[in-house]
Design a protein around this motif. Structure first.
Motif, mmCIF file in Angstrom:
data_model
loop_
_atom_site.group_PDB
_atom_site.id
_atom_site.type_symbol
_atom_site.label_atom_id
_atom_site.label_comp_id
_atom_site.label_asym_id
_atom_site.label_seq_id
_atom_site.Cartn_x
_atom_site.Cartn_y
_atom_site.Cartn_z
ATOM 1 N N MET A 1 0.854 -1.190 0.000
ATOM 2 C CA MET A 1 0.000 0.000 0.000
ATOM 3 C C MET A 1 0.889 1.239 0.000
ATOM 4 O O MET A 1 1.821 1.337 0.795
ATOM 5 C CB MET A 1 -0.920 -0.025 1.216
ATOM 6 N N ILE A 2 0.594 2.183 -0.889
ATOM 7 C CA ILE A 2 1.514 3.294 -1.110
ATOM 8 C C ILE A 2 1.681 4.167 0.134
ATOM 9 O O ILE A 2 2.783 4.605 0.462
ATOM 10 C CB ILE A 2 1.061 4.114 -2.338
ATOM 11 N N PHE A 3 0.586 4.460 0.843
ATOM 12 C CA PHE A 3 0.610 5.081 2.166
ATOM 13 C C PHE A 3 -0.332 4.272 3.047
ATOM 14 O O PHE A 3 -1.425 3.898 2.618
ATOM 15 C CB PHE A 3 0.158 6.549 2.112
ATOM 16 N N HIS A 4 0.078 4.021 4.279
ATOM 17 C CA HIS A 4 -0.708 3.141 5.141
ATOM 18 C C HIS A 4 -2.103 3.685 5.430
ATOM 19 O O HIS A 4 -3.060 2.923 5.564
ATOM 20 C CB HIS A 4 0.045 2.901 6.454
ATOM 21 N N PHE A 5 -2.231 5.000 5.510
ATOM 22 C CA PHE A 5 -3.531 5.593 5.854
ATOM 23 C C PHE A 5 -4.545 5.471 4.721
ATOM 24 O O PHE A 5 -5.729 5.734 4.916
ATOM 25 C CB PHE A 5 -3.359 7.064 6.232
ATOM 26 N N LEU A 6 -4.086 5.069 3.551
ATOM 27 C CA LEU A 6 -5.016 4.883 2.436
ATOM 28 C C LEU A 6 -6.009 3.759 2.735
ATOM 29 O O LEU A 6 -7.109 3.734 2.186
ATOM 30 C CB LEU A 6 -4.235 4.569 1.158
ATOM 31 N N LYS A 7 -5.631 2.861 3.635
ATOM 32 C CA LYS A 7 -6.519 1.740 3.966
ATOM 33 C C LYS A 7 -7.814 2.207 4.616
ATOM 34 O O LYS A 7 -8.833 1.512 4.543
ATOM 35 C CB LYS A 7 -5.810 0.761 4.896
ATOM 36 N N TYR A 8 -7.805 3.376 5.244
ATOM 37 C CA TYR A 8 -9.016 3.887 5.883
ATOM 38 C C TYR A 8 -9.973 4.518 4.872
ATOM 39 O O TYR A 8 -11.184 4.547 5.089
ATOM 40 C CB TYR A 8 -8.660 4.934 6.943
ATOM 41 N N ILE A 9 -9.433 5.040 3.775
ATOM 42 C CA ILE A 9 -10.239 5.789 2.805
ATOM 43 C C ILE A 9 -10.538 4.962 1.559
ATOM 44 O O ILE A 9 -11.640 5.014 1.023
ATOM 45 C CB ILE A 9 -9.521 7.099 2.417
ATOM 46 N N ARG A 53 7.150 8.308 -2.722
ATOM 47 C CA ARG A 53 5.843 7.663 -2.898
ATOM 48 C C ARG A 53 4.778 8.687 -3.286
ATOM 49 O O ARG A 53 3.877 8.381 -4.071
ATOM 50 C CB ARG A 53 5.449 6.915 -1.625
ATOM 51 N N ASP A 54 4.885 9.872 -2.752
ATOM 52 C CA ASP A 54 3.968 10.939 -3.148
ATOM 53 C C ASP A 54 4.132 11.260 -4.631
ATOM 54 O O ASP A 54 3.145 11.462 -5.351
ATOM 55 C CB ASP A 54 4.238 12.185 -2.306
#
Length: 442
Positions: A1-9, A53-54
């Protein structure tokens, strides 16, 4: 996953999973320079890995599609990203309501509140980026002479239909006017009062039969199996297209050396039309109402899973299989369709057209096929995030799902409806378990 917080959205986004083949989906700084894409590292991120990653995320979102065989950044490798950078990423690309939503989830899950709040407030200066205006234009596309079109491969257009002769009449008229002529039309008619005379007199290579069972995926599977074309064009019976629709699908496959052309679907009902529908990019979905793909794909990944009969996300599951198997899927703005979303017939009549709004008080929420897909491919945790995300808007009628006022009201009503919603989710979870035990079948 490119950024971990993407899993929430975006918990069930295709690209959260690693495919068999990486076509530089997330390009490195070096590849972007090679393609002539002028993007710079963002110094607002404190870590080097987050900056890179951004950059890769921006390359993906702006439509950077390579056709020369390079491998992109391995965003599926688990790397530590500072908490501040995670919040920075959210603020840069998502509405502030989503940032607050993630903060609430993190605090509810007992993450260190001091660290969370510090990172949250420290990134308040980050402004959301209006990035889609600077997408890659692919100026050579318009003048591109497609060898594939010159070779004139046979295209098989597959249309299941149910009680929609008035809409199907316009579908046939649009097909008669197509600039690309080498195609056949296969209609699987599930109409209660089947009218064979309707199919007479059209200037089309038309094949049709009556299927008594109301089964969308059976209809598509059988039509695909009998199709003579090397390319399958899946289409809905309540749609309108322009005269160069088939031609644009073929041209896009050829231009990008792709396997799947996902034409965008425009509608005045339901969700707003995403900004990225206006340009070429990697597709993160497969809509069987408007998609051209090589017939050989079905030989490798199989046909549509009939566990989705009468329910939702059967095309999404098939698209995910294609992505994981290494097939290139392009979001195609040139082969658009107008989806009329007829109020009668079709999936509305044979099952659950809306996956999140049960018709009965103790009906499953969402429909079991949704959890069957998410649990099978993404696991329990991401499925729970997905369910949490879907509950609130599902308390509002589908027609008003974009109303901010009604969304706010639905948020306030969650405590009142929570016991019923939990029961509905548990019912769906149990039924999806039965599907998982049975497994894929066609």
């Amino acid at each position: 996953m490119i950024f971990h917080f993407l899993k929430y959205i975006k918990p069930i986004w295709y690209f959260n999973l690693k495919p068999e083949v990486d076509y530089a989906y997330f390009p490195s700084e070096e590849l972007l320079d090679k393609y002539g894409v002028d993007l710079a590292l963002d110094a607002n991120f404190v870590s080097d890995i987050a900056q890179r990653r951004d950059l890769a995320w921006r390359g993906f979102q702006l439509g950077c599609i390579q056709t020369t065989g390079e491998t992109g950044m391995d965003i599926w490798r688990d790397e530590h990203i500072p908490l501040e950078d995670e919040y920075c990423f959210l603020r840069k690309y998502f509405h502030k309501a989503w940032v607050f939503y993630v903060l609430v989830i993190r605090l509810t899950l007992f993450h260190n509140p001091l660290k969370e709040l510090k990172a949250f407030f420290k990134t308040q200066h980050i402004k959301r980026l209006a990035m889609y205006k600077n997408h890659i234009p692919y100026k050579d596309y318009e003048s591109f002479a497609s060898d594939l079109i010159i070779k004139r491969p046979l295209v098989s257009i597959v249309i299941p239909t149910l009680n929609r002769y008035e809409y199907l009449k316009n579908v046939f008229k649009d097909l008669e006017r197509q600039t690309y002529k080498h195609f056949e039309v296969i209609v699987v008619d599930q109409t209660d009062d089947f009218k064979e005379e309707f199919y007479l007199g059209w200037n089309l290579d038309l094949k049709y039969w009556h299927q008594k069972e109301k089964a969308l995926w059976r209809a598509r599977n059988e039509a695909i199996a009998l199709a003579k074309g090397d390319y399958i064009l899946l289409y809905d019976d309540d749609s309108r297209v322009e005269v160069n629709w088939i031609e644009q699908h073929l041209k896009t496959l050829d231009f990008f050396k792709a396997d799947v052309s996902s034409g965008v679907s425009l509608s005045v009902v339901g969700a707003e039309i995403p900004e990225h529908y206006s340009y070429f990019r990697w597709s993160d979905q497969l809509d069987t109402g408007n998609v051209l793909l090589k017939k050989s794909i079905f030989e490798k990944v199989g046909y549509f899973d009939r566990q989705f009969e009468g329910q939702r996300m059967g095309d999404g599951e098939f698209g995910l299989r294609c992505y994981l198997a290494g097939y290139k899927n392009i979001s195609n703005p040139k082969a658009k369709r107008m989806h009329l979303k007829a109020e009668q017939g079709g999936l509305r009549q044979m099952g659950s057209w809306d996956g999140w709004r049960p018709k009965k008080l103790f009906g499953p929420r969402p429909v079991p096929s949704v959890l069957y897909l998410t649990r099978t491919y993404f696991g329990k945790i991401l499925t729970l995030y997905f369910v949490l995300q879907g509950i609130m808007p599902s308390l509002v009628s589908y027609k008003f799902k974009n109303s901010r006022v009604l969304k706010l009201i639905s948020f306030c009503l969650i405590p009142l409806f929570l016991p019923f919603v939990l029961v509905q989710v548990l019912i769906s979870w149990r039924l999806s378990t039965h599907k998982m035990n049975k497994g894929i079948w066609w």
